[in-house]
Write an enzyme that holds these catalytic residues in place. Structure first.
Site, PDB file in Angstrom:
ATOM      1  CE  LYS A  72      -2.233  -1.350   3.717  1.00  0.00           C
ATOM      2  NZ  LYS A  72      -1.503  -2.646   3.885  1.00  0.00           N
ATOM      3  CB  THR A  73       3.777   2.275   2.123  1.00  0.00           C
ATOM      4  OG1 THR A  73       3.054   1.881   3.292  1.00  0.00           O
ATOM      5  CG2 THR A  73       4.549   3.551   2.398  1.00  0.00           C
ATOM      6  CG  ASP A 117       0.241   2.811   6.890  1.00  0.00           C
ATOM      7  OD1 ASP A 117      -0.769   2.254   6.422  1.00  0.00           O
ATOM      8  OD2 ASP A 117       1.297   2.201   7.138  1.00  0.00           O
ATOM      9  CB  THR A 166      -4.866  -3.594   8.277  1.00  0.00           C
ATOM     10  OG1 THR A 166      -5.029  -2.880   9.508  1.00  0.00           O
ATOM     11  CG2 THR A 166      -3.426  -3.454   7.820  1.00  0.00           C
ATOM     12  NE  ARG A 225       6.766  -4.576   5.390  1.00  0.00           N
ATOM     13  CZ  ARG A 225       5.669  -3.883   5.700  1.00  0.00           C
ATOM     14  NH1 ARG A 225       4.741  -4.431   6.444  1.00  0.00           N
ATOM     15  NH2 ARG A 225       5.509  -2.667   5.252  1.00  0.00           N
TER      16      ARG A 225
HETATM   17  P1  ADP Z   1       2.159  -1.954   3.188  1.00  0.00           P
HETATM   18  O1  ADP Z   1       2.197  -0.454   3.103  1.00  0.00           O
HETATM   19  O2  ADP Z   1       0.946  -2.543   2.514  1.00  0.00           O
HETATM   20  O3  ADP Z   1       2.338  -2.492   4.580  1.00  0.00           O
HETATM   21  P2  ADP Z   1       4.682  -1.784   1.754  1.00  0.00           P
HETATM   22  O4  ADP Z   1       4.276  -0.890   0.624  1.00  0.00           O
HETATM   23  O5  ADP Z   1       5.466  -1.173   2.859  1.00  0.00           O
HETATM   24  O6  ADP Z   1       3.395  -2.523   2.342  1.00  0.00           O
HETATM   25  O7  ADP Z   1       5.471  -3.017   1.103  1.00  0.00           O
HETATM   26  C1  ADP Z   1       6.403  -3.765   1.817  1.00  0.00           C
HETATM   27  C2  ADP Z   1       7.608  -4.093   0.964  1.00  0.00           C
HETATM   28  O8  ADP Z   1       7.236  -5.092   0.026  1.00  0.00           O
HETATM   29  C3  ADP Z   1       8.119  -2.921   0.131  1.00  0.00           C
HETATM   30  O9  ADP Z   1       9.242  -2.349   0.721  1.00  0.00           O
HETATM   31  C4  ADP Z   1       8.500  -3.487  -1.197  1.00  0.00           C
HETATM   32  O10 ADP Z   1       9.882  -3.767  -1.227  1.00  0.00           O
HETATM   33  C5  ADP Z   1       7.765  -4.804  -1.270  1.00  0.00           C
HETATM   34  N1  ADP Z   1       6.627  -4.790  -2.209  1.00  0.00           N
HETATM   35  C6  ADP Z   1       5.340  -4.556  -1.887  1.00  0.00           C
HETATM   36  N2  ADP Z   1       4.548  -4.692  -2.962  1.00  0.00           N
HETATM   37  C7  ADP Z   1       5.353  -5.024  -3.989  1.00  0.00           C
HETATM   38  C8  ADP Z   1       5.121  -5.317  -5.363  1.00  0.00           C
HETATM   39  N3  ADP Z   1       3.870  -5.321  -5.868  1.00  0.00           N
HETATM   40  N4  ADP Z   1       6.168  -5.604  -6.148  1.00  0.00           N
HETATM   41  C9  ADP Z   1       7.421  -5.649  -5.618  1.00  0.00           C
HETATM   42  N5  ADP Z   1       7.700  -5.394  -4.317  1.00  0.00           N
HETATM   43  C10 ADP Z   1       6.694  -5.087  -3.512  1.00  0.00           C
END
Ligand code: ADP
Length: 350
Positions: A72-73, A117, A166, A225
């Site tokens: 998401k981030t 977030d 979430t 992640r």
């Molecule tokens: P969330 O905000 O949903 O908790 P993040 O955006 O922080 O998740 O993603 C976590 C890590 O996973 C990121 O640092 C990135 O390296 C990896 N990641 C997430 N989604 C992808 C994707 N679609 N393709 C490649 N790497 C991804």
């Protein structure tokens, strides 16, 4: 089960961000083309981004829903990159007072992407302020105190709010209704996660066999992640145990040492399922009771552990509480208690 109390530091597959993930900055995709999987979201967003860019207007506010670690981030940052605008990021728990939000909103420039977030954790006073900012691009600011207090409205440039959660169920409907674009993330399949792993290995300069990447993908809880974190651990095992290349053997040995099983469950996941079986006859059991029995905070249980257990078909959320499925009994090698209260041989695999 106090001795098995879940400890964040011990859990390698827990999808919450950890300080070591900071080193993954280089792995974060920067453009939509590098973002693996989530095809429906990518297709929609690329149309909206293209249209907003052509009109030189701010993108509509975007609401992203999905378990932790799914990107998401990353997608919010990519949106800013694709639009060629500033990116600001915070999380709801960091916004304690209205002035914290005002402090950020007064620095946004034209079309900035502002990411919040855990938006389900906004305080009511801050949420109120956000409504006006989102709708009218104005800041409601109270000057003075008591009877002489008055509100002034300060204009701010049109910006795009990207809110992530979430827990869509915990976000108020007035807030949700202010987002023009709502997108829900799905867990990644094996092929998508294997692409994430191969891409990360390329960036880190690691050698990994394709089949090994698939094996690792299968145990990554549908979460990039976790996939990246496991890849880093496998690099260590390959270095110490073998030739430096991550092979299927490296992955099977590494996962065994980390106590991660064929479904990507770790010890804590198995303890949750085993607790429902041993202590509550397979369920239903209320989430609060279950959290106490496994020594974990309710939020953590619901946000980090349950979504994947449900996705893997091991756990069900029912109106009467949590229940394990037949697949969970099979996976743990435990037998369902027979009618009449007789316990069959219940062996735990850990
Ligand atoms: P969330 O905000 O949903 O908790 P993040 O955006 O922080 O998740 O993603 C976590 C890590 O996973 C990121 O640092 C990135 O390296 C990896 N990641 C997430 N989604 C992808 C994707 N679609 N393709 C490649 N790497 C991804």
């Amino acid at each position: 089960m106090t001795e098995s109390r879940m400890n964040e530091d011990e859990s390698i597959v827990r999808p919450a961000a950890r300080p070591e993930d900071e080193r993954d900055r280089a792995l974060r995709p920067r453009l939509l083309a590098d973002f693996q999987g989530q095809e429906p979201i990518k297709q929609n967003l690329s149309v909206f981004i293209e249209a907003a860019r052509a009109r030189q207007e701010s993108l509509d506010h975007v609401f992203l829903i999905g378990p932790p670690g799914l990107g998401k981030t990353t997608l919010a940052q990519i949106t800013a990159n694709e639009l060629g605008v500033d990116f600001k990021v915070t999380s709801a728990p960091a916004l304690d007072k209205p002035k914290d939000l005002a402090g950020i909103l007064t620095t946004v420039t034209e079309r900035t992407v502002f990411f919040i977030d855990e938006i389900h954790r906004l305080k009511p006073a801050i949420e109120e302020m956000l409504y006006i900012a989102m709708e009218d691009y104005e800041l409601d600011w109270i000057i003075g105190q008591g009877p002489s207090a008055r509100t002034v409205r300060i204009p701010i440039p049109p910006f795009t709010l990207i809110g992530a959660t979430t827990r869509a169920g915990m976000v108020s409907s007035p807030l949700i209704s202010r987002f023009g674009i709502v997108q829900r993330f799905a867990f990644y399949d094996e092929a998508e996660l294997s692409s994430v792993i191969l891409r990360s290995a390329g960036i880190l300069g690691l050698s990994i066999q394709k089949e090994a990447a698939l094996d690792l993908a299968r145990c990554s809880r549908g979460t990039p992640r976790v996939a990246n974190r496991l890849l880093r651990r496998m690099r260590d095992f390959a270095q110490i145990l073998g030739t430096g290349t991550i092979t299927r053997k490296t992955v099977s040995t590494g996962l065994e040492k980390l106590e991660i099983d064929s479904l990507g469950l770790e010890r804590y996941d198995r303890e949750i399922l085993a607790s429902i079986i041993s202590n509550y006859g397979g369920g239903p059991v209320g989430a609060e009771t279950l959290a106490i029995s496994v020594g974990e905070a309710l939020d953590t249980l619901e946000d980090y552990y349950e979504p994947y257990l449900i996705q893997a078909g091991l756990l069900q959320r029912t109106p009467r509480g949590r229940m394990v499925t037949d697949r969970a009994y099979e996976h743990l090698g435990m037998e369902r208690r027979r009618a009449g209260g007789d316990y069959a041989d219940e062996r735990l695999l850990f």
